[in-house]
Design a protein around this motif. Sequence first.
Motif, mmCIF file in Angstrom:
data_model
loop_
_atom_site.group_PDB
_atom_site.id
_atom_site.type_symbol
_atom_site.label_atom_id
_atom_site.label_comp_id
_atom_site.label_asym_id
_atom_site.label_seq_id
_atom_site.Cartn_x
_atom_site.Cartn_y
_atom_site.Cartn_z
ATOM 1 N N PRO A 174 10.156 -5.020 14.309
ATOM 2 C CA PRO A 174 10.557 -4.308 13.083
ATOM 3 C C PRO A 174 9.371 -3.748 12.304
ATOM 4 C CG PRO A 174 11.753 -6.372 13.301
ATOM 5 C CD PRO A 174 10.700 -6.380 14.360
ATOM 6 N N VAL A 175 8.237 -4.481 12.331
ATOM 7 C CA VAL A 175 6.976 -3.999 11.755
ATOM 8 C C VAL A 175 5.883 -4.262 12.784
ATOM 9 C CG1 VAL A 175 7.696 -4.412 9.365
ATOM 10 C CG2 VAL A 175 6.504 -6.228 10.634
ATOM 11 N N VAL A 176 4.791 -3.491 12.683
ATOM 12 C CA VAL A 176 3.691 -3.652 13.643
ATOM 13 C C VAL A 176 2.574 -4.457 12.988
ATOM 14 C CG1 VAL A 176 1.995 -2.486 15.085
ATOM 15 C CG2 VAL A 176 4.248 -1.457 14.736
ATOM 16 N N PRO A 177 2.278 -5.660 13.499
ATOM 17 C CA PRO A 177 1.190 -6.460 12.922
ATOM 18 C C PRO A 177 -0.178 -5.902 13.327
ATOM 19 C CG PRO A 177 2.143 -7.580 14.819
ATOM 20 C CD PRO A 177 2.978 -6.363 14.594
ATOM 21 N N ILE A 178 -1.065 -5.779 12.366
ATOM 22 C CA ILE A 178 -2.419 -5.295 12.593
ATOM 23 C C ILE A 178 -3.400 -6.395 12.214
ATOM 24 C CG2 ILE A 178 -4.160 -3.566 11.970
ATOM 25 C CD1 ILE A 178 -1.828 -2.366 13.459
ATOM 26 N N SER A 179 -4.277 -6.738 13.130
ATOM 27 C CA SER A 179 -5.284 -7.760 12.865
ATOM 28 C C SER A 179 -6.314 -7.228 11.870
ATOM 29 C CB SER A 179 -5.968 -8.152 14.177
ATOM 30 O OG SER A 179 -7.062 -9.006 13.940
ATOM 31 N N GLY A 180 -6.473 -7.930 10.758
ATOM 32 C CA GLY A 180 -7.484 -7.538 9.788
ATOM 33 C C GLY A 180 -7.131 -6.291 9.004
ATOM 34 N N SER A 181 -8.160 -5.559 8.611
ATOM 35 C CA SER A 181 -7.983 -4.410 7.714
ATOM 36 C C SER A 181 -7.451 -3.172 8.407
ATOM 37 C CB SER A 181 -9.316 -4.077 7.047
ATOM 38 O OG SER A 181 -10.228 -3.540 8.010
ATOM 39 N N GLY A 182 -7.717 -3.035 9.716
ATOM 40 C CA GLY A 182 -7.310 -1.823 10.427
ATOM 41 C C GLY A 182 -8.154 -0.613 10.095
ATOM 42 N N ARG A 183 -9.278 -0.805 9.378
ATOM 43 C CA ARG A 183 -10.089 0.335 8.927
ATOM 44 C C ARG A 183 -11.282 0.639 9.822
ATOM 45 N NH1 ARG A 183 -9.035 -2.049 3.726
ATOM 46 N NH2 ARG A 183 -11.077 -3.081 3.785
ATOM 47 N N ALA A 184 -11.601 -0.237 10.771
ATOM 48 C CA ALA A 184 -12.742 0.011 11.659
ATOM 49 C C ALA A 184 -12.543 1.320 12.407
ATOM 50 C CB ALA A 184 -12.914 -1.144 12.634
ATOM 51 N N GLN A 185 -13.626 2.088 12.558
ATOM 52 C CA GLN A 185 -13.556 3.432 13.124
ATOM 53 C C GLN A 185 -13.921 3.444 14.611
ATOM 54 O OE1 GLN A 185 -12.951 6.565 11.202
ATOM 55 N NE2 GLN A 185 -12.034 4.971 9.921
ATOM 56 N N TYR A 186 -13.191 4.261 15.368
ATOM 57 C CA TYR A 186 -13.413 4.407 16.807
ATOM 58 C C TYR A 186 -13.291 5.887 17.195
ATOM 59 C CZ TYR A 186 -12.288 -0.502 16.316
ATOM 60 O OH TYR A 186 -12.266 -1.794 15.890
ATOM 61 N N GLU A 187 -13.730 6.175 18.398
ATOM 62 C CA GLU A 187 -13.561 7.515 18.968
ATOM 63 C C GLU A 187 -12.990 7.344 20.380
ATOM 64 O OE1 GLU A 187 -17.085 9.973 16.700
ATOM 65 O OE2 GLU A 187 -17.656 8.582 18.279
ATOM 66 N N PRO A 188 -11.706 7.075 20.501
ATOM 67 C CA PRO A 188 -11.111 6.727 21.800
ATOM 68 C C PRO A 188 -11.313 7.830 22.838
ATOM 69 C CG PRO A 188 -9.568 6.348 19.990
ATOM 70 C CD PRO A 188 -10.705 7.129 19.428
ATOM 71 N N VAL A 241 1.720 -3.846 9.129
ATOM 72 C CA VAL A 241 1.490 -5.015 8.287
ATOM 73 C C VAL A 241 0.156 -5.644 8.697
ATOM 74 C CG1 VAL A 241 2.295 -7.302 7.633
ATOM 75 C CG2 VAL A 241 3.944 -5.455 7.976
ATOM 76 N N HIS A 242 -0.776 -5.726 7.746
ATOM 77 C CA HIS A 242 -2.100 -6.261 8.046
ATOM 78 C C HIS A 242 -2.108 -7.780 7.885
ATOM 79 C CE1 HIS A 242 -2.900 -1.995 7.147
ATOM 80 N NE2 HIS A 242 -3.747 -2.129 8.140
ATOM 81 N N VAL A 243 -2.563 -8.459 8.921
ATOM 82 C CA VAL A 243 -2.602 -9.918 8.945
ATOM 83 C C VAL A 243 -4.039 -10.361 8.680
ATOM 84 C CG1 VAL A 243 -2.093 -11.984 10.281
ATOM 85 C CG2 VAL A 243 -0.746 -9.890 10.653
ATOM 86 N N PRO A 244 -4.265 -11.208 7.687
ATOM 87 C CA PRO A 244 -5.636 -11.662 7.392
ATOM 88 C C PRO A 244 -6.300 -12.292 8.616
ATOM 89 C CG PRO A 244 -4.137 -12.311 5.641
ATOM 90 C CD PRO A 244 -3.285 -11.777 6.753
ATOM 91 N N LEU A 245 -7.595 -12.020 8.777
ATOM 92 C CA LEU A 245 -8.306 -12.486 9.968
ATOM 93 C C LEU A 245 -8.272 -14.006 10.152
ATOM 94 C CD1 LEU A 245 -11.407 -10.121 10.118
ATOM 95 C CD2 LEU A 245 -9.416 -10.155 11.624
ATOM 96 N N PRO A 246 -8.400 -14.813 9.083
ATOM 97 C CA PRO A 246 -8.301 -16.266 9.313
ATOM 98 C C PRO A 246 -6.965 -16.672 9.925
ATOM 99 C CG PRO A 246 -9.262 -15.819 7.160
ATOM 100 C CD PRO A 246 -8.785 -14.505 7.687
ATOM 101 N N VAL A 247 -5.898 -15.993 9.525
ATOM 102 C CA VAL A 247 -4.578 -16.296 10.090
ATOM 103 C C VAL A 247 -4.514 -15.866 11.557
ATOM 104 C CG1 VAL A 247 -2.106 -15.827 9.924
ATOM 105 C CG2 VAL A 247 -3.470 -16.086 7.832
#
Length: 303
Positions: A174-188, A241-247
């Motif tokens: 129903p929602v997509v969990p994202i580890s951490g902030s999701g802000r790290a930049q990439y060039e796939p 939905v961003h999941v905190p890294l410790p979790v």
Amino acid sequence: MRRSSLPGVILLTGATGNVGSALLRRLVAENTPVRVLVRDPRRLGPERVRVQISLGDLSDASSFRHALRGVKTVIHLAAAIRDQERQGATIEEVNGLGTLRLVRAAERAGVEQFIFFSAIGASLHSQSRFFRAKAQAERAVEESELRTTTFTPSIIYSPGDPWITLLGRLAMLPVVPISGSGRAQYEPIWAHDVAGAILGRMEQNGGEPHQRLELAGPERMSYDDIVRTYLEVKHRRRRLVHVPLPVVRWGLKAVEEVQGSLAFATWDEAELMEIPMVSERGTADAEALGVHPLPMQYVLAKR
């Protein structure tokens, strides 16, 4: 079938991986003599009857001697982003020590060229075990007596690969969990474009004794952007939905304790999605090798 212009026998490690499978198909199509170092030839699919097979892996240095016989070029793609429990090998042993052993064996065997894949951002001081091991391997390659090329790519993907497959599974929720902030930049960059860059480098057959090239796609994207691109291509509307890294760390460590090597993801893998992987030169190095990387959205939509 056109005759290959590439010199001598090529030893390919990581032939069943994302880049390796794309490269192997192209080498075979060009009638290039290829030997693959593999644990399980069945994973090569139909290509297994078109190549020379040498059984072994990076944790078994004794297998290198036979694999390197008559080889002029080594293309070393094999890597591990999680510990290999079945082989009893860690990330550090596969990526760092395994590469050092292969380089030394290649020197003894009279290999002329060694092509190695590291990663943009690999550093001995990285928070990631994978990046630290790759940095150690880079040092071994660059200090070698061989003519070497070190490719440092951003995230490499291919439709249907394990990472994209995992995104597909998460997109069913129903929602997509994202580890951490999701802000790290990439060039796939698409694995097929990476394979083209390797061939382009081999056909140059010259240049500096030790060359370092960056491989990046045409778009700079955050991890959130990548997930949204996938959702758009698949016509799925989902909230991130961003999941905190410790979790995330606690949860994945618990999964690893229960499932071991069968875990759908590990903390070492999730941690990589918090580390930027962007090139200072963009697509310039790929274009110099005759490759014009395609945008991720185009590749996912067409494949």
